[in-house]
Design a protein around this motif. Sequence first.
Motif, short mmCIF file in Angstrom:
data_model
loop_
_atom_site.label_atom_id
_atom_site.label_comp_id
_atom_site.label_asym_id
_atom_site.label_seq_id
_atom_site.Cartn_x
_atom_site.Cartn_y
_atom_site.Cartn_z
N CYS A 258 24.00 -36.69 -50.94
CA CYS A 258 22.91 -36.38 -50.01
C CYS A 258 23.50 -35.66 -48.80
CB CYS A 258 22.28 -37.72 -49.61
SG CYS A 258 20.98 -37.64 -48.36
N ILE A 259 22.67 -34.81 -48.19
CA ILE A 259 23.08 -34.05 -47.01
C ILE A 259 22.25 -34.51 -45.82
CG2 ILE A 259 22.98 -31.70 -46.00
CD1 ILE A 259 25.09 -32.09 -48.16
N ALA A 260 22.94 -34.84 -44.71
CA ALA A 260 22.20 -35.21 -43.50
C ALA A 260 22.41 -34.15 -42.42
CB ALA A 260 22.68 -36.58 -43.00
N VAL A 261 21.33 -33.80 -41.75
CA VAL A 261 21.43 -32.78 -40.70
C VAL A 261 20.64 -33.17 -39.45
CG1 VAL A 261 21.66 -30.91 -42.41
CG2 VAL A 261 19.41 -31.43 -41.47
N VAL A 262 21.13 -32.66 -38.32
CA VAL A 262 20.37 -32.76 -37.06
C VAL A 262 19.90 -31.34 -36.73
CG1 VAL A 262 20.38 -33.35 -34.61
CG2 VAL A 262 21.74 -34.72 -36.22
N SER A 263 20.83 -30.49 -36.24
CA SER A 263 20.39 -29.21 -35.69
C SER A 263 19.84 -28.22 -36.71
CB SER A 263 21.48 -28.55 -34.86
OG SER A 263 22.73 -29.02 -35.18
N ALA A 264 20.30 -28.29 -37.96
CA ALA A 264 19.80 -27.32 -38.95
C ALA A 264 18.28 -27.42 -39.10
CB ALA A 264 20.48 -27.52 -40.30
N ILE A 265 17.72 -28.60 -38.77
CA ILE A 265 16.25 -28.74 -38.84
C ILE A 265 15.65 -28.87 -37.44
CG2 ILE A 265 14.33 -30.23 -39.59
CD1 ILE A 265 15.85 -30.70 -42.20
N CYS A 266 16.18 -29.79 -36.62
CA CYS A 266 15.58 -30.01 -35.28
C CYS A 266 15.70 -28.76 -34.41
CB CYS A 266 16.28 -31.17 -34.57
SG CYS A 266 16.07 -32.73 -35.39
N GLY A 267 16.78 -28.01 -34.59
CA GLY A 267 17.01 -26.84 -33.73
C GLY A 267 16.43 -25.57 -34.34
N ALA A 268 15.84 -25.68 -35.51
CA ALA A 268 15.33 -24.48 -36.18
C ALA A 268 14.01 -24.04 -35.56
CB ALA A 268 15.14 -24.74 -37.67
N GLU A 269 13.78 -22.73 -35.59
CA GLU A 269 12.53 -22.20 -35.07
C GLU A 269 11.36 -22.72 -35.92
OE1 GLU A 269 11.34 -17.75 -34.55
OE2 GLU A 269 13.33 -18.16 -33.64
N ASP A 270 11.60 -22.79 -37.22
CA ASP A 270 10.58 -23.27 -38.15
C ASP A 270 11.17 -24.43 -38.98
OD1 ASP A 270 8.82 -23.68 -40.25
OD2 ASP A 270 8.39 -21.55 -40.55
N PRO A 271 11.01 -25.66 -38.50
CA PRO A 271 11.63 -26.81 -39.18
C PRO A 271 11.20 -26.97 -40.63
CG PRO A 271 10.90 -27.44 -36.99
CD PRO A 271 10.35 -26.08 -37.25
N GLU A 272 9.95 -26.62 -40.93
CA GLU A 272 9.47 -26.75 -42.31
C GLU A 272 10.24 -25.81 -43.24
OE1 GLU A 272 5.23 -26.51 -42.91
OE2 GLU A 272 5.48 -26.14 -45.05
N LYS A 273 10.37 -24.58 -42.80
CA LYS A 273 11.08 -23.57 -43.59
C LYS A 273 12.56 -23.96 -43.71
CE LYS A 273 11.75 -18.52 -43.57
NZ LYS A 273 12.83 -18.10 -42.68
N ALA A 274 13.14 -24.44 -42.61
CA ALA A 274 14.55 -24.83 -42.62
C ALA A 274 14.78 -25.96 -43.63
CB ALA A 274 14.98 -25.27 -41.23
N ALA A 275 13.88 -26.95 -43.64
CA ALA A 275 14.02 -28.07 -44.56
C ALA A 275 13.85 -27.59 -46.01
CB ALA A 275 12.98 -29.14 -44.24
N TYR A 276 12.88 -26.72 -46.20
CA TYR A 276 12.60 -26.20 -47.55
C TYR A 276 13.81 -25.44 -48.10
CZ TYR A 276 10.19 -23.66 -51.25
OH TYR A 276 9.82 -23.14 -52.47
N GLU A 277 14.40 -24.61 -47.24
CA GLU A 277 15.55 -23.81 -47.70
C GLU A 277 16.78 -24.68 -47.93
OE1 GLU A 277 14.02 -19.59 -45.85
OE2 GLU A 277 15.74 -20.58 -44.88
N LEU A 278 16.95 -25.68 -47.08
CA LEU A 278 18.08 -26.60 -47.26
C LEU A 278 17.94 -27.36 -48.58
CD1 LEU A 278 18.75 -28.36 -43.87
CD2 LEU A 278 20.49 -27.67 -45.49
N LYS A 279 16.74 -27.83 -48.82
CA LYS A 279 16.48 -28.60 -50.04
C LYS A 279 16.78 -27.73 -51.26
CE LYS A 279 14.56 -32.46 -51.77
NZ LYS A 279 13.23 -32.98 -51.52
N ASN A 280 16.35 -26.49 -51.21
CA ASN A 280 16.63 -25.58 -52.33
C ASN A 280 18.12 -25.36 -52.51
OD1 ASN A 280 14.15 -25.12 -53.34
ND2 ASN A 280 13.75 -23.27 -52.13
N ALA A 281 18.83 -25.23 -51.39
CA ALA A 281 20.28 -25.01 -51.46
C ALA A 281 20.98 -26.21 -52.08
CB ALA A 281 20.82 -24.75 -50.05
N ILE A 282 20.45 -27.41 -51.82
CA ILE A 282 21.05 -28.64 -52.36
C ILE A 282 20.72 -28.79 -53.84
CG2 ILE A 282 21.03 -31.15 -52.22
CD1 ILE A 282 20.20 -30.86 -49.29
N LEU A 283 19.46 -28.56 -54.17
CA LEU A 283 19.01 -28.84 -55.54
C LEU A 283 19.39 -27.74 -56.54
CD1 LEU A 283 15.47 -30.37 -54.90
CD2 LEU A 283 17.65 -31.56 -55.19
#
Length: 212
Positions: free
Chosen positions: A186-211
């Motif tokens: 599992c990957i845990a992040v703070v700034s990659a999502i909280c600091g993103a301009e668009d947290p939804e998009k950031a989470a979506y792209e991270l999830k894709n990168a992981i899966l």
Amino acid sequence: MKLHPQFPYALYLVISHEACKGKDMIQVAQQAIRGGVDIIQLREKKASEKLFLQRAQQLRELTEKHNVPLIINDNPKVASQVNAAGIHVGNRDSRPALLRKKPYFKERIIGYSIEYLSQLDNEQTATSDYLGISPVFRTDTKKDTVTEWGLEGISKIRQLTTKPLVGIGNLHQQNAGSVIRAGADCIAVVSAICGAEDPEKAAYELKNAILR
Ligand code: TZP
């Protein structure tokens, strides 16, 4: 990737009021959930007890609605007051072995951060449900860290334990996949999502990168 049966979450958001930099924390969490975050930890190192509890209650309402487990960072009282799914503690915080003896945490998630390899053999690791590999890479979000594990550190720990491993520390879309391939569950992040301009998009792209 294959989810760990004892910790079936791929993307872990560690959130605080401060990390959201003026944005509404609950809104950021909501967007992150929409983007695919599987589990959320509230980590409030600077808030008063009262504010911590207030924020935890708000986050609990949201996470409950979306069926996302809420973990509270190093505050057993707040965790039980909001009926959280569990608690996360660092190497210098409350001890997992002691928490496990408390009725509230008997059946709940206890996460424990690993800063030294020697921690793998201790009672704290044995009594925790997942290990935070802290940090994978140095990060400005948490400066008081000891070991920078890197991908080699994750591979090494992977060979030594079957516990679920959660990588944290300067992880983002570009390096998240390699952290999973090195052996993290599992990957845990703070700034990659909280600091993103668009947290939804950031989470979506991270999830894709992981899966992927
Ligand atoms: N524990 C180890 S590193 C870290 C914590 C809470 C902070 C990670 O923050 P970021 O912004 O994802 O690097």
